[in-house]
Design an enzyme around this catalytic site. Structure first.
Site, mmCIF file in Angstrom:
data_model
loop_
_atom_site.group_PDB
_atom_site.id
_atom_site.type_symbol
_atom_site.label_atom_id
_atom_site.label_comp_id
_atom_site.label_asym_id
_atom_site.label_seq_id
_atom_site.Cartn_x
_atom_site.Cartn_y
_atom_site.Cartn_z
ATOM 1 N N ARG A 164 109.149 126.096 67.099
ATOM 2 C CA ARG A 164 109.100 127.429 66.459
ATOM 3 C C ARG A 164 109.616 128.515 67.419
ATOM 4 N NH1 ARG A 164 107.732 124.243 63.007
ATOM 5 N NH2 ARG A 164 106.108 124.564 61.446
ATOM 6 N N SER A 251 101.382 128.295 58.014
ATOM 7 C CA SER A 251 100.574 127.988 59.207
ATOM 8 C C SER A 251 100.341 129.270 59.997
ATOM 9 C CB SER A 251 101.316 127.027 60.130
ATOM 10 O OG SER A 251 101.594 125.829 59.478
ATOM 11 N N GLU A 372 101.131 131.521 65.143
ATOM 12 C CA GLU A 372 102.552 131.301 64.861
ATOM 13 C C GLU A 372 103.089 132.541 64.140
ATOM 14 O OE1 GLU A 372 105.502 129.296 61.994
ATOM 15 O OE2 GLU A 372 103.720 128.047 62.106
HETATM 16 N N1 EPU Z 1 94.286 118.056 59.357
HETATM 17 C C1 EPU Z 1 92.925 118.131 59.405
HETATM 18 N N2 EPU Z 1 92.280 118.796 58.396
HETATM 19 C C2 EPU Z 1 92.957 119.332 57.351
HETATM 20 C C3 EPU Z 1 94.368 119.261 57.307
HETATM 21 C C4 EPU Z 1 95.022 118.606 58.328
HETATM 22 O O1 EPU Z 1 92.283 117.631 60.312
HETATM 23 O O2 EPU Z 1 92.300 119.891 56.478
HETATM 24 C C5 EPU Z 1 94.979 117.335 60.440
HETATM 25 C C6 EPU Z 1 95.245 115.918 59.955
HETATM 26 O O3 EPU Z 1 94.997 115.024 60.992
HETATM 27 C C7 EPU Z 1 96.715 115.918 59.643
HETATM 28 C C8 EPU Z 1 97.216 116.888 60.705
HETATM 29 O O4 EPU Z 1 96.200 117.900 60.765
HETATM 30 O O5 EPU Z 1 97.254 114.640 59.776
HETATM 31 C C9 EPU Z 1 98.538 117.503 60.429
HETATM 32 O O6 EPU Z 1 98.465 118.180 59.185
HETATM 33 P P1 EPU Z 1 99.808 118.556 58.423
HETATM 34 O O7 EPU Z 1 100.627 117.343 58.193
HETATM 35 O O8 EPU Z 1 99.460 119.395 57.246
HETATM 36 O O9 EPU Z 1 100.631 119.402 59.488
HETATM 37 P P2 EPU Z 1 100.237 120.581 60.454
HETATM 38 O O10 EPU Z 1 100.443 120.141 61.845
HETATM 39 O O11 EPU Z 1 98.906 121.122 60.108
HETATM 40 C C10 EPU Z 1 102.722 121.422 60.552
HETATM 41 C C11 EPU Z 1 103.472 122.696 60.370
HETATM 42 C C12 EPU Z 1 103.587 123.011 58.880
HETATM 43 C C13 EPU Z 1 104.311 121.859 58.209
HETATM 44 C C14 EPU Z 1 103.486 120.578 58.443
HETATM 45 C C15 EPU Z 1 104.135 119.347 57.860
HETATM 46 C C16 EPU Z 1 102.959 123.984 62.382
HETATM 47 C C17 EPU Z 1 102.256 125.149 62.952
HETATM 48 N N3 EPU Z 1 102.794 123.770 61.075
HETATM 49 O O12 EPU Z 1 101.382 121.655 60.084
HETATM 50 O O13 EPU Z 1 104.393 124.155 58.751
HETATM 51 O O14 EPU Z 1 104.427 122.077 56.809
HETATM 52 O O15 EPU Z 1 103.354 120.371 59.873
HETATM 53 O O16 EPU Z 1 105.172 118.951 58.674
HETATM 54 O O17 EPU Z 1 103.656 123.277 63.101
HETATM 55 C C18 EPU Z 1 104.408 126.497 58.483
HETATM 56 O O18 EPU Z 1 104.986 126.541 59.568
HETATM 57 O O19 EPU Z 1 104.111 127.543 57.845
HETATM 58 C C19 EPU Z 1 104.005 125.215 57.958
HETATM 59 C C20 EPU Z 1 103.301 125.089 56.848
#
Ligand code: EPU
Length: 376
Positions: A164, A251, A372
């Site tokens: 990012r 996020s 972010e």
């Molecule tokens: N998780 C939890 N609890 C929850 C939801 C998720 O513990 O309620 C944990 C789970 O282990 C899950 C992990 O978080 O496997 C990752 O969750 P997710 O796949 O939703 O991804 P994220 O790391 O939370 C990032 C990006 C998102 C993007 C997703 C999918 C950042 C800051 N965010 O989120 O980007 O959609 O990966 O690739 O890197 C955005 O930037 O606005 C955004 C939504």
């Protein structure tokens, strides 16, 4: 054409839905228009916005807000090997570009489907999702240099992309360059990226035909960008609030990166609290931000690696999931997202919740969360 408005209501121009105004608002619809804008004379500070999907306005904006409506998608070249160079205006809605690519059968951008925002901002902040970052498909970024008053371009390497991050976010460069258009390299050859989480299973389940075919090869041949796009959109709609219904900026925090040693301590505590078989979600990364396999505890490699821990997990463990605080709330299906729950939330309520989350994650895990979302 350049359109100037004063005391412009920005409520619909930021996905958080903060009810703020800009003293001056300028919208333009061609690259050439930028030459006509007298940047020296604009009310300061100057802020260029895209879809307003990664911003938190903390107050009325006292300077000038600029917005691009440069809106074109043009195929520049197609090589015999299947590489397709596409030029896309900064004001194109990013998901409209994704939709166009999937209709054309072009690979590369399908995993970034349904991310809010516009193409110019995508190149500034290196948007990413489901194992793909926009830097993976950017070839060049074209800009207007407001200081030297000339058009310049940057190769993807010159953009200094990180998680990012890019040179355009560097405090010394910030605001100097305005992205006019971006050259993407897409491909006619299948390039599915399905390693993230359960994406592969979700894509394989998408089609009955896929399920009835035997073996991965058959499925790979059957895949299309449109099919992956459809699955990604479903996953995002299931987990993330629809911006038109509930204000948010996606996020809110970045996923923190910690040392392997720190991670092992967190995992030991989690196992004692949640059971010996409990596994803390994480991604091991090397210095180039590439995901790696877990090395053995005392190997020399182990000391060189860091671990990215999902901020969503940290926030959930601190009990924030679904909690409300005034007009703001932590989204119940993805606690990385703070929402304008009532539609009437004040910036102070969002920031108050943000600070309380940061404090509790620090107290429980010793980890500093960083937003972010850009606070304006
Ligand atoms: N998780 C939890 N609890 C929850 C939801 C998720 O513990 O309620 C944990 C789970 O282990 C899950 C992990 O978080 O496997 C990752 O969750 P997710 O796949 O939703 O991804 P994220 O790391 O939370 C990032 C990006 C998102 C993007 C997703 C999918 C950042 C800051 N965010 O989120 O980007 O959609 O990966 O690739 O890197 C955005 O930037 O606005 C955004 C939504």
């Amino acid at each position: 054409m350049v359109k100037t408005e004063y005391y412009k209501d920005l409520t619909k121009m930021n996905t958080f839905g903060m009810k703020v105004k800009a003293r001056c608002f300028i919208e333009y619809d061609s690259v050439a228009d930028l030459v006509d804008i007298e940047f020296d004379e604009l009310a300061r500070p100057v802020l260029h916005i895209g879809g307003g999907s990664n911003l938190l306005f903390t107050d009325d904006f006292k300077g000038t807000v600029l917005h691009s409506k440069i809106n074109f998608i043009e195929v520049l070249d197609e090589s015999p090997s299947g590489e397709v160079l596409v030029s896309v205006g900064a004001g194109v809605v990013f998901d409209e570009f994704c939709e166009w690519a999937s209709k054309e059968g072009l690979w590369g951008v399908e995993n970034l489907s349904y991310i809010p925002g516009e193409v110019g901002a995508s190149a500034v902040q290196n948007i990413g999702a489901y194992g793909v970052e926009v830097k993976d498909i950017i070839s060049k970024v074209y800009c207007y240099d407001t200081l030297e008053e000339e058009f310049v371009n940057f190769t993807v390497d010159e953009c200094g992309y990180g998680y990012r991050d890019s040179i355009f976010k560097n405090p010394r460069m910030k605001g100097r360059y305005i992205v006019t258009h971006v050259i993407f390299t897409l491909s006619r050859n299948p390039k599915p990226v399905l390693d993230y989480g359960h994406l592969k299973d979700a894509v394989y389940c998408q089609s009955d035909k896929c399920q009835s075919e035997q073996g991965e090869d058959a499925v790979e041949k059957f895949l299309t960008p449109a099919m992956i796009r459809k699955v990604i959109i479903r996953i995002r709609k299931d987990k993330l609030p629809e911006p038109s219904v509930m204000g948010s900026a996606g996020s809110f925090f970045k996923n923190p990166v910690i040392s392997m040693e720190h991670f092992r301590k967190i995992e030991t505590t989690a196992k004692s609290e949640l059971g010996p078989d409990y596994k803390v979600p994480h991604y091991i990364i090397d210095c180039q931000d590439k995901v790696k396999e877990i090395p053995t505890e005392n190997s020399s490699e182990s000391k060189l690696l860091t671990v990215k821990v999902p901020a969503a997990w940290l926030i959930e463990q601190c009990g924030w999931k679904g909690r409300r605080s005034g007009g703001a709330a932590v989204w119940e299906k993805q606690p990385l997202v703070i929402v304008n729950y009532t539609g009437e939330a004040y910036p102070e309520e969002i920031i108050g919740l943000e600070n309380r989350i940061i404090t509790s994650v620090k107290a429980k895990f010793g980890i500093d969360l960083h937003p972010e979302v850009e606070h304006i």
